[in-house]
Design an enzyme around this catalytic site. Structure first.
Site, PDB file in Angstrom:
ATOM      1  N   HIS A   1      -7.522   0.902  -6.414  1.00  0.00           N
ATOM      2  CA  HIS A   1      -7.699  -0.141  -5.182  1.00  0.00           C
ATOM      3  C   HIS A   1      -8.264  -1.392  -5.704  1.00  0.00           C
ATOM      4  O   HIS A   1      -9.466  -1.875  -5.215  1.00  0.00           O
ATOM      5  CB  HIS A   1      -8.476   0.470  -4.209  1.00  0.00           C
TER       6      HIS A   1
ATOM      7  N   ARG B   1       0.946  -1.344   0.014  1.00  0.00           N
ATOM      8  CA  ARG B   1      -0.044   0.035   0.004  1.00  0.00           C
ATOM      9  C   ARG B   1       0.885   1.296   0.073  1.00  0.00           C
ATOM     10  O   ARG B   1       1.679   1.580   1.035  1.00  0.00           O
ATOM     11  CB  ARG B   1      -0.816   0.124   1.196  1.00  0.00           C
TER      12      ARG B   1
ATOM     13  N   CYS C   1     -16.513   1.475   0.825  1.00  0.00           N
ATOM     14  CA  CYS C   1     -15.266   0.809   1.138  1.00  0.00           C
ATOM     15  C   CYS C   1     -14.989   0.935   2.688  1.00  0.00           C
ATOM     16  O   CYS C   1     -14.239  -0.186   2.964  1.00  0.00           O
ATOM     17  CB  CYS C   1     -14.354   1.135   0.200  1.00  0.00           C
TER      18      CYS C   1
ATOM     19  N   ASP D   1     -17.334   6.714  -1.256  1.00  0.00           N
ATOM     20  CA  ASP D   1     -16.352   6.800  -0.599  1.00  0.00           C
ATOM     21  C   ASP D   1     -15.900   8.075  -0.047  1.00  0.00           C
ATOM     22  O   ASP D   1     -16.559   8.904  -0.385  1.00  0.00           O
ATOM     23  CB  ASP D   1     -14.916   6.239  -1.612  1.00  0.00           C
TER      24      ASP D   1
ATOM     25  N   GLN E   1     -10.234  -4.197  -3.399  1.00  0.00           N
ATOM     26  CA  GLN E   1     -11.404  -3.635  -2.908  1.00  0.00           C
ATOM     27  C   GLN E   1     -12.514  -4.021  -3.768  1.00  0.00           C
ATOM     28  O   GLN E   1     -13.605  -4.498  -3.597  1.00  0.00           O
ATOM     29  CB  GLN E   1     -11.330  -2.078  -2.666  1.00  0.00           C
TER      30      GLN E   1
ATOM     31  N   ARG F   1     -13.810  -8.852   1.728  1.00  0.00           N
ATOM     32  CA  ARG F   1     -12.253  -8.487   1.584  1.00  0.00           C
ATOM     33  C   ARG F   1     -11.613  -9.681   1.978  1.00  0.00           C
ATOM     34  O   ARG F   1     -10.417 -10.131   1.177  1.00  0.00           O
ATOM     35  CB  ARG F   1     -11.818  -7.228   2.245  1.00  0.00           C
TER      36      ARG F   1
HETATM   37  N1   CP Z   1     -11.263  -0.423   2.411  1.00  0.00           N
HETATM   38  C1   CP Z   1     -10.049  -0.311   2.932  1.00  0.00           C
HETATM   39  O1   CP Z   1      -9.039  -0.598   2.138  1.00  0.00           O
HETATM   40  O2   CP Z   1      -9.932  -0.111   4.347  1.00  0.00           O
HETATM   41  P1   CP Z   1      -8.554   0.022   4.947  1.00  0.00           P
HETATM   42  O3   CP Z   1      -7.813   1.437   4.764  1.00  0.00           O
HETATM   43  O4   CP Z   1      -8.980  -0.230   6.665  1.00  0.00           O
HETATM   44  O5   CP Z   1      -7.520  -1.154   4.780  1.00  0.00           O
HETATM   45  N1  NVA Z   2     -10.155   6.512  -1.187  1.00  0.00           N
HETATM   46  C1  NVA Z   2      -9.835   6.003   0.281  1.00  0.00           C
HETATM   47  C2  NVA Z   2      -9.775   4.734   0.395  1.00  0.00           C
HETATM   48  C3  NVA Z   2      -9.693   4.035   1.611  1.00  0.00           C
HETATM   49  C4  NVA Z   2      -9.845   2.718   1.762  1.00  0.00           C
HETATM   50  C5  NVA Z   2      -8.256   6.275   0.146  1.00  0.00           C
HETATM   51  O1  NVA Z   2      -7.563   6.380  -0.731  1.00  0.00           O
HETATM   52  O2  NVA Z   2      -7.697   6.925   1.383  1.00  0.00           O
END
Ligand code: CP
Ligand code: NVA
Length: 308
Positions: free
Chosen positions: A133, A106, A267, A227, A136, A295
């Site tokens: 993502h 990430r 999400c 989101d 997701q 997930r």
């Molecule tokens: N939806 C998602 O990726 O959540 P986290 O940021 O908690 O991993």
């Molecule tokens: N769009 C959000 C998703 C978090 C799971 C972010 O990138 O922070």
């Protein structure tokens, strides 16, 4: 019994790294894992997690998925490894891929993720970048399939920021041939290069619609998705965005314009009363916590294909 197939692509950096058939296969496997119809043990496999941003769902669901597969996870927190000191990605990737069997990363830039993948001798999974993502999206379409059984005639409307989550919905929607409508304020549309890619993949190009009007985008929709308006790394834009996104909250008025059996997805994590009202979030239409659970099953399925 359904067995995991080897995916064509070594890495899962983008939703377009699977074919439509592979995507559906992962969802089928995930359903089997969820129903406890499948018990695959991949002995001694190790997943390395490199997370430059916070995470609850992605981190824990990967850890539990690996544990269920009989493997382990190494949590490589950049602040306690040499990553934050500035060790080049090409060195980190070459070292870690000699210890681990797969890496889930990430980070901010998609280019950095691609740099890891270039130098890693083992598969790399996108656990979220600023651009995409894809893990997701696997859980999202699994949740949609659970509800509607197939994707035929499903209309998915995403309301909010044209961000990483929206981008992955668009690309996965293109693969699966699902009608995807994105409603976002002017200037906050999804990445134009990804939109072009999606149009190349869609067999019916009319199935992707980008608009600035949430009220028309929700008409007859089966899935309403949102989101946060400011993603991780954009905290300094929060005040400005909250003004611009006025009118883009999923509330009961917008929900009433969608199909009567529409479901609500998010999400997570969510900001209640910003992108979604508490009433809608907690309503009987919400499948948000099934989506979060999925997930785990979707990533267990993905890992079982990648690690076999
Ligand atoms: N939806 C998602 O990726 O959540 P986290 O940021 O908690 O991993
Ligand atoms: N769009 C959000 C998703 C978090 C799971 C972010 O990138 O922070």
């Amino acid at each position: 019994m359904l067995n995991p197939i080897k995916l064509e692509s070594k890495n899962f950096l983008s939703s377009l790294d699977t074919s439509c058939e592979e995507f559906i296969h992962i969802l089928d496997l995930a359903k089997n894992f969820k129903n406890k119809d499948l018990n695959i043990k991949l002995k001694e496999k190790v997943l390395g997690l490199i997370f430059d941003k916070s995470s609850t769902r992605t981190r824990v669901s990967f850890q539990v998925a690996m544990s269920r597969l009989g493997g382990t996870t190494v949590d490589l927190n950049p602040t306690t490894s040499q990553i934050e000191r500035g060790e080049p990605i090409r060195d980190t990737a070459r070292v870690l891929s000699r210890y681990c069997d797969v890496l889930a990363i990430r980070t901010f830039k998609q280019n950095d993720l691609e740099e890891y993948a270039k130098w890693s001798s083992k598969p790399v999974i996108n656990a979220l970048t600023d651009l995409e993502h894809p893990c997701q999206a696997l859980a999202d379409f699994m949740t949609i399939k659970e509800e509607f059984l197939d994707f035929k005639d499903v209309v998915l409307t995403f309301i909010g920021d044209g961000n990483n989550v929206a981008n992955s919905l668009i690309l996965s929607g293109a693969l699966l041939g699902v009608e995807v409508r994105i409603a976002c304020p002017k200037g906050y549309e999804p990445n134009s290069l990804l939109i072009d890619k999606a149009y190349e993949v869609y067999k019916n190009k009319n199935l992707l619609k980008i608009t600035n009007d949430p009220n028309t985008a929700v008409l007859g929709a089966n899935v309403l998705y949102t989101d946060v308006w400011s993603s991780m790394g954009e905290e300094n834009q929060k005040d400005e965005k909250e003004k611009v996104f006025n009118g883009f909250t999923i509330d009961s008025d917008l929900v009433s314009k969608a199909d009567k059996d529409a479901i609500i997805l998010h999400c997570l994590p969510a900001y209640r009363s910003k992108e979604i009202t508490d009433e809608v979030f907690e309503s009987h239409k919400s499948r948000i916590f099934d989506q979060a659970e999925n997930r785990l099953h979707a990533q267990q399925a993905l890992l079982s294909c990648i690690l076999q």
